[in-house]
Design a protein around this motif. Structure first.
Motif, PDB file in Angstrom:
ATOM      1  N   GLU A   1      48.254  65.720   5.641  1.00 58.86           N
ATOM      2  CA  GLU A   1      47.492  65.002   6.670  1.00 58.86           C
ATOM      3  C   GLU A   1      48.496  64.259   7.533  1.00 58.86           C
ATOM      4  OE1 GLU A   1      44.042  65.060   6.831  1.00 58.86           O
ATOM      5  OE2 GLU A   1      43.986  63.819   8.645  1.00 58.86           O
TER       6      GLU A   1
ATOM      7  N   GLU B   1      49.228  62.729  11.539  1.00 55.49           N
ATOM      8  CA  GLU B   1      48.744  62.462  12.895  1.00 55.49           C
ATOM      9  C   GLU B   1      49.867  62.617  13.927  1.00 55.49           C
ATOM     10  OE1 GLU B   1      46.993  58.613  12.983  1.00 55.49           O
ATOM     11  OE2 GLU B   1      45.126  59.287  12.037  1.00 55.49           O
TER      12      GLU B   1
ATOM     13  N   THR C   1      45.281  61.134  19.898  1.00 50.04           N
ATOM     14  CA  THR C   1      45.805  61.447  18.554  1.00 50.04           C
ATOM     15  C   THR C   1      45.314  62.812  18.098  1.00 50.04           C
ATOM     16  OG1 THR C   1      45.812  59.108  17.994  1.00 50.04           O
ATOM     17  CG2 THR C   1      45.883  60.702  16.154  1.00 50.04           C
TER      18      THR C   1
ATOM     19  N   LYS D   1      45.505  65.511  14.881  1.00 55.37           N
ATOM     20  CA  LYS D   1      45.708  65.469  13.415  1.00 55.37           C
ATOM     21  C   LYS D   1      45.913  66.885  12.882  1.00 55.37           C
ATOM     22  CE  LYS D   1      42.877  61.365  12.597  1.00 55.37           C
ATOM     23  NZ  LYS D   1      41.644  60.867  11.974  1.00 55.37           N
TER      24      LYS D   1
ATOM     25  N   HIS E   1      45.714  68.798   9.646  1.00 57.08           N
ATOM     26  CA  HIS E   1      45.089  68.561   8.347  1.00 57.08           C
ATOM     27  C   HIS E   1      45.715  69.389   7.216  1.00 57.08           C
ATOM     28  CE1 HIS E   1      41.993  65.927   9.725  1.00 57.08           C
ATOM     29  NE2 HIS E   1      41.575  66.789  10.637  1.00 57.08           N
TER      30      HIS E   1
END
Lengths: 481, 582
Positions: B131, B133, B239, B241, B243
């Motif tokens: 994870e 960002e 932002t 992300k 994953h």
């Protein structure tokens, strides 16, 4: 004194010509050998014969206008023209007549014989030459030059502006007689004239109407002309307008023939309160001349001219051209064009009518008379009224004075007749002898020249006769009473 | 014989008594040969002037912007047009921001044995279970400083998100290794619709190549919906992300791969080829001032009659018609400033300014037009296609200048209800056609002379000069006029060089026609006083000057005419001295 000298000079000049004349002043002269020229019934006391070549010279040259009509003293001491602003219209026009003339008349008789057959039959035979030239200058024309535009509009109607001239030879046979058996004092006469036409020229503006206004200047003219005779031919320009004449003296000659008649009558009261009064009337030169077609030239001119200013006045307007065109148009108004075809032409000669009344007294040694005449000229009809006084202290001599009222204003007529029963007689006089003169000085003349002031005229009648003797019934009876 | 002489003496004596003589000298120095001809009322008809209509006053043939409408009314119409092209790209480029290119933290993974892996049919899968960002800093501050007011959205061209993964291993990596990368994007980012995009989640999938790199199919970023208002910050952070990264390998190949250590380096890119994000279409609000359009209308060949000194024109309901055509997607306000110049000097007192909105086109391939009617008051009969704009243009041509300068400014309307749309590939064209229409009218300020110069020629000039040197003359006649205004008729004289002579001009007012246009006749009576300089006269000038006075507002029609019938009158006649010719 100078006046006396001038008048004497004139008289002497005239007297230098021993002559027999046809003078209006002679109308009432009892023993005149020329009075039958006025009235065919008139007869002298005895027969006569004109002196060959000098039997009659009747000459008149001049005008009923004089220097005084056109020259005026100005306030600055100078001499000014009639169009000077100092000269008023009234001042100028007072000396201008309705009809003004400038002319020359010549009646020249080569041969003239008069004789009685019986107590009261009188015959005349004469051969002569008559020339009559008239310029007619209507007063309206002068008014135009002086007045111009006096109001808006100013209108002129100019008539009888022109020239006429005729030359013809004349052979005359006259007869008069008294009718004592019918009416004592009555006398009737007639004369037949054979005319030989030499030339007859006539050019006249019959009508010239001028309109001068702020809106337009216009003119309409009608003019006519004819030339009868030989030796003259017209020259026409490319447009057919008359530009001149060719004159060939070698071709001069007879152009036509004609005839005329004089008739007259007179009646003299022989008794009663009117004894001595004579009434007379006559017509002379009542006739014509016929000219052959080849000797006849007919011309005419009729044109209207109107100038209303320039249309579309503006920067492009060419005033010089406009004025030039206007001048050409004005000239063209009097441009004659020959009429297409003419045959023989007949022209009337100038007839004259006379009517007179006179009264004799002092045993017929003196008489006074009043003569009215009307001359039927081709361009001008002239009337004249003449007062006359005659004194015949002897039967051979007569002196007469006259004053004509209408043609002139300050002239005197006079006549001296010497007509003895037998022998040579003379006749001299003038119907119009100016009385007012102006002594003119010019740079060219070393002396003062007397010039008639009001009527610039030279008029003389003269002749020489040879009397045959014989008797005249009236004269004899009067003097015997 | 004695009696005879006595009688002769008597006659002579009588004649002498009645006769008289006077003296007259005709010597040159004693003669006064001056004559006066013509009489007290000598008048020379000069003629008629042309029937002057207003056409002559205006001299329409020489003025190519003077027209007559179907009702015979005259008007000045001055037209100009402009065509200005503005490439949008120079503005759209300001909407470019650097793209996103970010390397994720390097990951290490020990390949487990088969028992711990998920088993699919014939394949083995394992993931990184990560994870991370990615902060993407975006700034439109530069664009804002250049006039950007708000942004609703940006449509992007050739902008893709394209991750990369590079693998290294202690053992040989099996062929056919498939890698999947899951990226969660901000919700205002609109990517193309595809099998990889699920809402805000984009799953990239790729097969390792011989270089042990995994290349993913890029996903097109179509639009960014920013909805930034004028109060919002134009610098912000979006932002992203990441994953997970999932590896999938064939079961048969996996065995030789087990136990190896795998190093993973991943990259996330969001940009076009040049590494930036370019707005293909901008939607929002911009505060733009386009380069001004400068037009100059040269009014050449104008006769003095329309622009000479003292000429003042007046107009009835002057107006301008402006047609503006554009394909611009930005509402633009047109600010026009019209300034007349005379003799190179601007006449700012007669400047005219007016503003109006240009048309708007949401599709730059389609142009729209708008029609404006500019006047002080909205005409009742104005066509419905026009939009009326108040503008004071009546003073613009009160006198005709040498040229008219037009400055047309174009400024975007920030508070327009429409969004501003800038198409990066578009050229925005602004095409305008302006017609100043000035129906000539008779106003209090109206003053229009026309001159008729008569070259009267030497003969007439001589007569005139001679007359004037000694007396007064009268220019008379009458003037017929159907002009609804009074006219001042002036006469004066020029010498051969067209200089005005110092002879006092004479003038007279010609009455105006009645209201029904019936011609009125005015008697003409102008007295020119005697002058000593008359000898120089070569031309006579008649100047007609329309003099409206109280008849303001009446249109000039060709039905009106004036014509003068003129004569010259020399009271007392013409005086010449004939002696001068002798």
């Amino acid at each position: 004194m100078k006046k006396l000298i001038y008048l004497s000079l004139v008289l002497l000049m005239a007297a230098a010509v021993e002559s027999q004349a046809q003078s209006r002043t002679s109308y009432f002269v009892r023993n005149s050998t020329q009075s039958h020229e006025f009235n065919a019934s008139f007869a002298p006391q005895h027969g006569y014969m004109g002196f060959p070549l000098l039997s009659n010279i009747d000459f008149q040259l001049g005008s009923n206008l004089g220097l005084g009509n056109f020259l005026y003293p100005l306030s600055n001491g100078k001499t000014g023209l009639w169009m000077n602003s100092e000269v008023t219209t009234e001042q100028f026009m007072s000396g201008i007549r309705e009809n003004n003339t400038l002319g020359m008349k010549l009646n020249y008789r080569l041969l003239d014989v008069g004789f009685y057959t019986g107590r009261s039959s009188f015959w005349t035979v004469s051969v002569g030459l008559k020339t009559d030239i008239d310029f007619s200058l209507p007063g309206e024309l002068f008014r135009f030059t002086k007045v111009g535009m006096s109001e808006n509009p100013t209108v002129y109607n100019i008539k009888n502006l022109g020239i006429a001239g005729e030359v013809f030879g004349q052979v005359s046979l006259g007869y008069s007689r008294g009718f004592e058996g019918v009416l004592r004092g009555l006398r009737v006469g007639a004369k037949a004239n054979l005319l030989v036409g030499l030339a007859d020229i006539h050019a006249q503006v019959d009508n010239l109407n001028l309109y001068l206004g702020t809106d337009r200047w216009s003119a309409s003219s009608k003019a006519s002309a004819y030339i009868y005779g030989t030796g003259i031919s017209p020259v026409l320009d490319d447009e057919g307008y008359l530009s001149g004449f060719n004159f060939n003296p070698q071709e001069l000659g007879i152009g036509g023939y004609g005839a005329s008649f004089d008739i007259g009558a007179s009646y003299r009261f022989e008794r009663g309160p009117l004894k001595g009064l004579r009434l007379s009337a006559s017509v002379t030169d009542l006739g014509f001349v016929t000219w052959t077609g080849e000797n006849s030239i007919m011309l005419t001119a009729e044109q209207d001219f109107t100038y209303q200013g320039i249309e579309q006045l503006g920067p492009e307007t060419d005033f010089e051209s406009v004025i030039s065109d206007m001048e050409e148009e004005l000239v063209s108004m009097f441009s004659f064009r020959q009429t297409t075809s003419v045959g023989s032409q007949t022209s009337m000669i100038t007839a004259t009518m006379y009517a007179g009344v006179d009264y004799s007294f002092l045993r017929d040694k003196m008489n006074v008379g009043l003569l009215y005449s009307r001359r039927f000229g081709s361009i001008l009809v002239e009337d004249e009224l003449t007062l006359a006084w005659n004194w015949a202290p002897t039967r051979a001599f007569d002196i007469a004075l006259s004053y004509s009222l209408m043609k002139t204003h300050s002239t005197l007529g006079w006549l001296i007749t010497l007509n003895p029963r037998r022998g040579v007689g003379i006749f001299i006089g003038s119907d119009f002898t100016p009385l007012n003169y102006v002594n003119v000085t010019t740079d060219q003349l070393p002396f003062k020249l007397p010039v008639p002031k009001n009527e610039l005229i030279f008029d003389v009648h003269c002749g020489v006769t040879i009397s045959f003797g014989g008797s005249n019934s009236r004269y004899e009876s009067t003097f015997n009473d | 014989m004695q009696k005879l002489f006595l009688v002769l003496a008597g006659v002579v004596t009588l004649a002498s008594l009645t006769a008289c003589t006077s003296e007259m000298s005709l010597n040159k120095e004693d003669l006064d040969l001056s004559i006066t001809v013509g009489g007290d009322s000598l008048s020379l008809p000069l003629g008629f002037t042309d029937s002057l209509t207003i056409e002559d006053f205006l001299n329409t043939d020489s003025v190519d912007f003077l027209f007559k409408d179907e009702n015979g009314n005259y008007y000045l119409e001055i037209s100009t047009s402009f065509d200005q092209t503005f490439p949008v790209s120079q503005y759209a480029d300001q909407m470019s921001v650097p793209g996103l290119s970010r390397q994720l933290a390097e990951k290490h993974l020990s390949i487990p044995d088969l028992g711990s892996l998920a088993m699919r049919t014939g394949t083995m899968s394992f993931d990184l279970n990560m994870e991370e960002e990615i902060a993407y800093e975006v700034s439109f501050q530069e664009a804002k400083d250049s006039g950007l007011v708000s942004i609703k959205y940006l449509k992007l061209r050739d902008t893709y998100m394209s991750p990369e993964v590079h693998l290294t291993s202690t053992k040989t990596l099996p062929e056919g290794l498939t890698v999947e990368l899951e990226v969660e994007v901000p919700s205002h980012y609109d990517f193309e619709e595809s099998e990889f995009v699920q809402g805000d989640l984009i799953t990239f999938s790729g097969v390792m190549d011989a270089n042990e790199d995994v290349v993913f199919n890029p996903v097109h970023l179509e639009q960014i919906n920013l909805n930034l208002g004028i109060e919002d910050a134009f610098e912000f952070v979006d932002t992203f992300k990441v994953h997970n990264i999932i590896f999938t390998v064939d079961e048969n190949a996996f065995e030789q791969f087990m136990g190896s250590d795998l190093t993973i380096r991943a990259y996330v890119n969001l940009s076009s080829d040049d590494g930036r994000l370019h707005a293909d279409t901008f939607c929002g609000k911009v505060d733009l001032e386009l380069p001004a359009i400068e037009e100059s209308i040269e009014l050449t060949g104008i006769p003095d009659i329309l622009k000479g000194e003292g000429v003042s024109l007046d107009f009835a309901n002057p107006h301008a018609r402006l047609t503006m055509t554009t394909n611009a997607g930005v509402p633009v306000m047109i600010n026009a400033h019209v300034l007349p110049y005379s003799n190179g000097v601007a006449d700012r007192d007669r400047a005219v300014a007016f503003s109006m909105a240009a048309p708007f086109s949401a599709d730059w391939t389609v142009s729209n037009s708008i029609y404006y009617w500019l006047s002080e008051e909205q005409p009742a009969d104005m066509s419905s296609e026009y939009t009326w704009v108040e503008a004071d243009i009546s003073s613009l041509l009160q006198s005709i200048p040498d040229n008219i300068s037009m400055n047309i400014g174009l400024h975007s309307i920030v508070d327009s209800p429409e969004d501003h749309i800038l198409y990066r590939d578009a050229d925005y064209h602004f095409t305008g056609d302006v017609k100043f229409n000035m129906p000539i009218a008779l106003g209090q300020e109206f003053h229009l002379p026309v001159r008729d110069t008569l070259e009267i020629g030497p003969d007439v000039a001589d007569v005139l000069a001679q007359s004037l040197s000694v007396t007064d003359i009268v220019i008379g006649g009458q003037v017929n006029s159907s002009f609804p205004v009074s006219i001042n008729l002036k006469a004066y004289f020029l010498d051969a060089a067209y200089n005005v002579l110092d002879i006092p001009a004479v003038q007279q007012t010609i009455e105006s026609a009645s209201a029904d246009g019936e011609t009125v006749t005015t008697p003409l009576n102008m007295l020119v006083s005697r002058t000593d300089i008359a000898g120089s006269i070569a031309y006579l000038v008649f100047a007609f000057e329309l003099n409206p006075g109280d008849a303001a507002g009446v249109a000039l029609s060709d039905d009106s005419m004036i014509q003068a019938e003129i004569f010259l009158q020399v009271p007392g006649g013409l005086t010449f001295d004939l002696g001068e010719n002798f």
